[in-house]
Scaffold this active site. Structure first.
Site, PDB file in Angstrom:
ATOM      1  N   ASP A 205      78.143 -23.551  79.402  1.00 59.19           N
ATOM      2  CA  ASP A 205      77.636 -22.930  80.628  1.00 59.19           C
ATOM      3  C   ASP A 205      78.792 -22.174  81.305  1.00 59.19           C
ATOM      4  O   ASP A 205      79.934 -22.197  80.817  1.00 59.19           O
ATOM      5  CB  ASP A 205      77.002 -24.020  81.512  1.00 59.19           C
ATOM      6  CG  ASP A 205      75.906 -23.457  82.397  1.00 59.19           C
ATOM      7  OD1 ASP A 205      76.058 -22.323  82.889  1.00 59.19           O
ATOM      8  OD2 ASP A 205      74.895 -24.152  82.616  1.00 59.19           O
ATOM      9  N   ASP A 315      71.522 -15.135  80.787  1.00 54.18           N
ATOM     10  CA  ASP A 315      71.001 -15.739  82.018  1.00 54.18           C
ATOM     11  C   ASP A 315      71.108 -14.798  83.219  1.00 54.18           C
ATOM     12  O   ASP A 315      71.748 -13.753  83.162  1.00 54.18           O
ATOM     13  CB  ASP A 315      71.774 -17.038  82.283  1.00 54.18           C
ATOM     14  CG  ASP A 315      71.126 -17.878  83.378  1.00 54.18           C
ATOM     15  OD1 ASP A 315      69.915 -17.719  83.612  1.00 54.18           O
ATOM     16  OD2 ASP A 315      71.837 -18.692  84.002  1.00 54.18           O
ATOM     17  N   GLU A 318      67.049 -11.657  86.026  1.00 55.08           N
ATOM     18  CA  GLU A 318      65.800 -11.177  86.677  1.00 55.08           C
ATOM     19  C   GLU A 318      66.023  -9.817  87.345  1.00 55.08           C
ATOM     20  O   GLU A 318      65.052  -9.049  87.387  1.00 55.08           O
ATOM     21  CB  GLU A 318      65.332 -12.214  87.708  1.00 55.08           C
ATOM     22  CG  GLU A 318      64.825 -13.503  87.084  1.00 55.08           C
ATOM     23  CD  GLU A 318      65.933 -14.355  86.445  1.00 55.08           C
ATOM     24  OE1 GLU A 318      67.065 -14.274  86.954  1.00 55.08           O
ATOM     25  OE2 GLU A 318      65.664 -15.048  85.459  1.00 55.08           O
ATOM     26  N   ARG A 376      66.573 -15.875  79.847  1.00 47.58           N
ATOM     27  CA  ARG A 376      65.775 -16.506  80.893  1.00 47.58           C
ATOM     28  C   ARG A 376      64.657 -15.560  81.348  1.00 47.58           C
ATOM     29  O   ARG A 376      63.507 -15.936  81.377  1.00 47.58           O
ATOM     30  CB  ARG A 376      66.647 -16.913  82.083  1.00 47.58           C
ATOM     31  CG  ARG A 376      65.881 -17.796  83.042  1.00 47.58           C
ATOM     32  CD  ARG A 376      66.762 -18.413  84.093  1.00 47.58           C
ATOM     33  NE  ARG A 376      67.171 -17.445  85.102  1.00 47.58           N
ATOM     34  CZ  ARG A 376      67.873 -17.753  86.183  1.00 47.58           C
ATOM     35  NH1 ARG A 376      68.264 -19.006  86.390  1.00 47.58           N
ATOM     36  NH2 ARG A 376      68.215 -16.825  87.059  1.00 47.58           N
ATOM     37  N   ASP A 392      64.794 -22.804  85.000  1.00 40.51           N
ATOM     38  CA  ASP A 392      65.210 -24.015  85.714  1.00 40.51           C
ATOM     39  C   ASP A 392      63.988 -24.820  86.140  1.00 40.51           C
ATOM     40  O   ASP A 392      63.349 -24.529  87.148  1.00 40.51           O
ATOM     41  CB  ASP A 392      66.023 -23.633  86.953  1.00 40.51           C
ATOM     42  CG  ASP A 392      67.326 -22.967  86.584  1.00 40.51           C
ATOM     43  OD1 ASP A 392      67.674 -22.951  85.386  1.00 40.51           O
ATOM     44  OD2 ASP A 392      67.998 -22.457  87.499  1.00 40.51           O
ATOM     45  N   HIS A 450      69.090 -30.023  78.804  1.00 35.59           N
ATOM     46  CA  HIS A 450      69.991 -29.300  79.717  1.00 35.59           C
ATOM     47  C   HIS A 450      69.786 -29.809  81.140  1.00 35.59           C
ATOM     48  O   HIS A 450      68.662 -30.107  81.532  1.00 35.59           O
ATOM     49  CB  HIS A 450      69.694 -27.792  79.649  1.00 35.59           C
ATOM     50  CG  HIS A 450      70.554 -26.947  80.541  1.00 35.59           C
ATOM     51  ND1 HIS A 450      71.922 -27.049  80.589  1.00 35.59           N
ATOM     52  CD2 HIS A 450      70.227 -25.959  81.426  1.00 35.59           C
ATOM     53  CE1 HIS A 450      72.409 -26.156  81.460  1.00 35.59           C
ATOM     54  NE2 HIS A 450      71.396 -25.494  81.978  1.00 35.59           N
TER      55      HIS A 450
END
Ligand code: GLC
Length: 642
Positions: A205, A315, A318, A376, A392, A450
């Site tokens: 990460d 990640d 958006e 994501r 998430d 995760h």
């Protein structure tokens, strides 16, 4: 049959790659209202009509009874009242008493599916004017077929083949925000190996980077990264680093400097690079809708690939912006082949194009070998370049069930390589929740545990029932030949890996209503436990089936259950699998890592009075020669040992 209707000239999304002639007839199945605020497509729903699809979204497999906004959003606390998640997948299948059809709206701005929310008997698709209050320009695809399956297959055909990861990516992955340094990663690997818990990947990460700068590795934490990647590989473990969308603003940081020099970042209306705050602090957003910027970003993955990395997760695409102002998405622009466009009007394409940039670069950087890639945020079309994880979630029982429900909806939209953060990302997991979630995770192509910074540690070796965890994860490796075979056949045939029961037992009214069981491939049905303290659950069997209660790769018991409703006991160390009649479940022997699986010597559990066959797909697991005829082999039950 697929019909296409164009309203103006849609911004090119490349969601659909087949060339389809535009029809100038009226859009079938809907009433269309053209009003001053945009368009509304309306359709009456009868009592028994079911609406499937919409990919990543909250609520049921049957989407009736809620409102879904196509508006990619970073919302970690996605409870039932939310209307948007990380991806926008505007394809729905209407399974009606009188009509069956699919509808896909190709529009990269915000729009809404109101499926019985405003009016319980109406499905409405509302496409508002763009941010300049101009009429939205979009394409409508109507897919007509004999069955819901047929409709989905036709849709999948026009959007192109789904992404295929290397086979090791079907192994078990352990992730945490964050394993800080070499020592932390070594400990995770050692703890799995010492406890004989299978493991194929450890995820890195954001903290592996130097100050959250993409394509850098902290020298302090990983002094010789290449050597470390090798060391870990010698233990049969792949390191999978995260790549975030935003680029830290820092003079002297190569990627920042190049991005500025070439004008590759998104700009405000005055042509100045737009600034947002994400993990690195002040950040610029690469303009993934500018093909040159995409190519440039894609090339950056080379540094890590050269270090031996063969998998990535993209990640914050958006894009996620900290302390976001409502106006942020309206305030920056993309330089696209179609000219300058305001971000809000093409918002849902950002994560897709980041992952597309990576996927297209991988074709050049690694022409012969598949790399792992998932994202994501997404839009239909991205399924060709990578998989996606479900974002998430929380350590909630309701999110275990949501994980199950999203699987078929995502498959309909082309997203095949997917899975949720097992155990839940936010909040504190319990041992029971982790066991039950793992017992669903054994079936999902991406099987990754995760969890977030600050939450209870979630590595399975930290818990009391370590034997149960070991057995469940080892079972995954025994099931892997079947899961991989079914995955590959589904991709090749534009089929779904996970199907709602109504897709297969279409004449069975009870089967159509089942929201917590799925068919996985051609042979089995799954029905996980998703309730705290449950000792079992009710299941509906649309036909006579063989219940296999797995307690590991080699330990299981079988029981024949008749068609109908049953209550079955399932303890926390068991994984129930339902084998259909005249079908075969092939099994390997389990292993500690994917490359130790013996794909030749398989066993099988069958349920038939006759000799039956199973078409088994397998390949070398990493090259791209998918359609080679030798990859498919017919297995006869009479030749297989149980
Ligand atoms: C985002 C991701 C999550 C990750 C975290 C830190 O929330 O969705 O998976 O752990 O960022 O990078």
């Amino acid at each position: 049959m697929v019909k296409k209707y164009s309203y103006g000239k849609v911004f090119v999304t490349d969601a659909v790659i087949e060339n389809i002639m535009c029809s100038d007839e009226r859009v079938e199945y809907f009433d269309i209202q053209d009003n001053k605020d945009g368009y509304e497509l309306t359709r009456t729903m009868h009592t028994n009509d079911v609406v499937y699809g919409l990919g990543q979204s909250v609520r049921g497999i049957n989407k009736r009874g809620w409102i879904y906004r196509m508006n990619n959003t970073d919302d970690p606390v996605h409870s039932e009242d939310k209307t948007s998640l990380y991806g926008s997948h505007g394809f729905a299948v209407f399974d009606g008493e009188t009509d069956k059809f699919g509808v896909f709206i190709d529009y990269p701005g915000q729009y809404t599916f109101d499926i019985g929310y405003s009016d319980i008997d109406e499905m409405k698709i509302i496409i508002p004017n763009d941010t300049n209050d101009k009429k939205p320009e979009f394409d409508v695809y109507i897919i007509i077929g004999d069955s819901v399956n047929d409709i989905v297959k036709q849709f999948r055909r026009i959007i192109g083949k789904s992404y295929i990861p290397p086979r090791w990516a079907f192994g078990y992955g352990q992730s945490r925000w964050s394993y800080q340094d070499e020592a932390a990663v070594r400990e995770v690997i050692k703890s799995h190996r010492d406890n004989n818990i299978p493991l194929d990947s450890v995820y890195l990460d954001i903290d592996y980077m130097d100050n959250f700068k993409d394509f850098t590795v902290s020298e302090e934490k990983f002094p010789d990264f290449k050597e470390f990647v090798d060391e870990v590989k010698s233990e049969n473990v792949h390191l999978v680093p995260i790549i975030d969308a935003g680029i830290k603003i820092e003079k002297g940081y190569k990627i920042y400097d190049e991005g500025i020099q070439n004008g590759y970042f998104c700009k405000d209306e005055n042509g100045k690079e737009y600034e947002v705050t994400v993990w690195p602090g002040l950040t610029h957003l690469p303009d993934f809708l500018n093909p040159d910027a995409g190519k440039w970003f894609g090339r950056q993955y080379k540094t890590l690939i050269d270090d031996g990395i063969d998998g990535f997760w993209n990640d914050m695409n958006e894009p996620a912006i900290f302390n976001m102002d409502e106006k942020d998405y309206d305030s920056f622009y993309h330089e696209t082949p179609e000219g300058r466009v305001r971000h809000s009007d093409v918002h849902n394409l950002y994560g897709y194009n980041m992952t597309r940039a990576a996927g297209e670069a991988f074709d050049k950087l690694s022409p012969d070998t598949r790399l792992l890639l998932f994202s994501r945020s997404s839009y239909i079309g991205m399924h060709r370049y990578g998989g996606m994880w479900m974002g998430d979630n929380m350590s909630w029982w309701s999110h275990l069930l949501l994980n199950l429900k999203m699987l078929p909806s995502l498959n309909m939209c082309g997203f095949m390589y997917t899975g949720a953060d097992i155990g839940g990302f936010g909040g504190n997991v319990t041992e029971e929740l982790l066991l039950r979630w793992m017992a669903l995770g054994v079936f999902t192509p991406l099987m990754r545990n995760h969890s977030a910074l600050g939450t209870r540690r979630q590595e399975v070796y930290r818990y009391k029932n370590i034997d149960a965890f070991r057995n469940i994860i080892t079972l995954r490796y025994a099931l892997l030949p079947y899961i991989y075979s079914e995955y590959m056949k589904a991709v090749i045939n534009d089929d779904m890996l996970f199907k709602p029961l109504g897709f297969v037992y279409s004449e069975d009214a009870a089967a159509k209503r089942v929201e917590d069981q799925l068919l996985l491939g051609e042979s089995i049905m799954i029905a996980p436990i998703y309730t705290q303290n449950a000792v079992g659950r009710y299941v509906y069997l649309p036909e006579k089936m063989k219940l296999i209660r797995f307690r590991g790769a080699n330990e299981y018991s079988c029981e024949i259950l008749e068609k109908g409703h049953h209550y079955i006991d399932v303890s926390t160390d068991e994984v129930p699998v339902f084998l259909r009649y005249d079908r075969m479940l092939i099994l390997g022997n389990g292993a500690c890592s994917e490359n130790e699986i013996d794909y030749q010597n398989l066993r099988a559990i069958t349920f038939s009075d006759e000799v039956i066959k199973y078409m088994y797909y397998n390949d070398d697991g990493y090259t791209k020669d998918i359609n080679n005829k030798n990859n498919i082999r017919e297995l006869l039950s009479s030749d297989m040992e149980e």
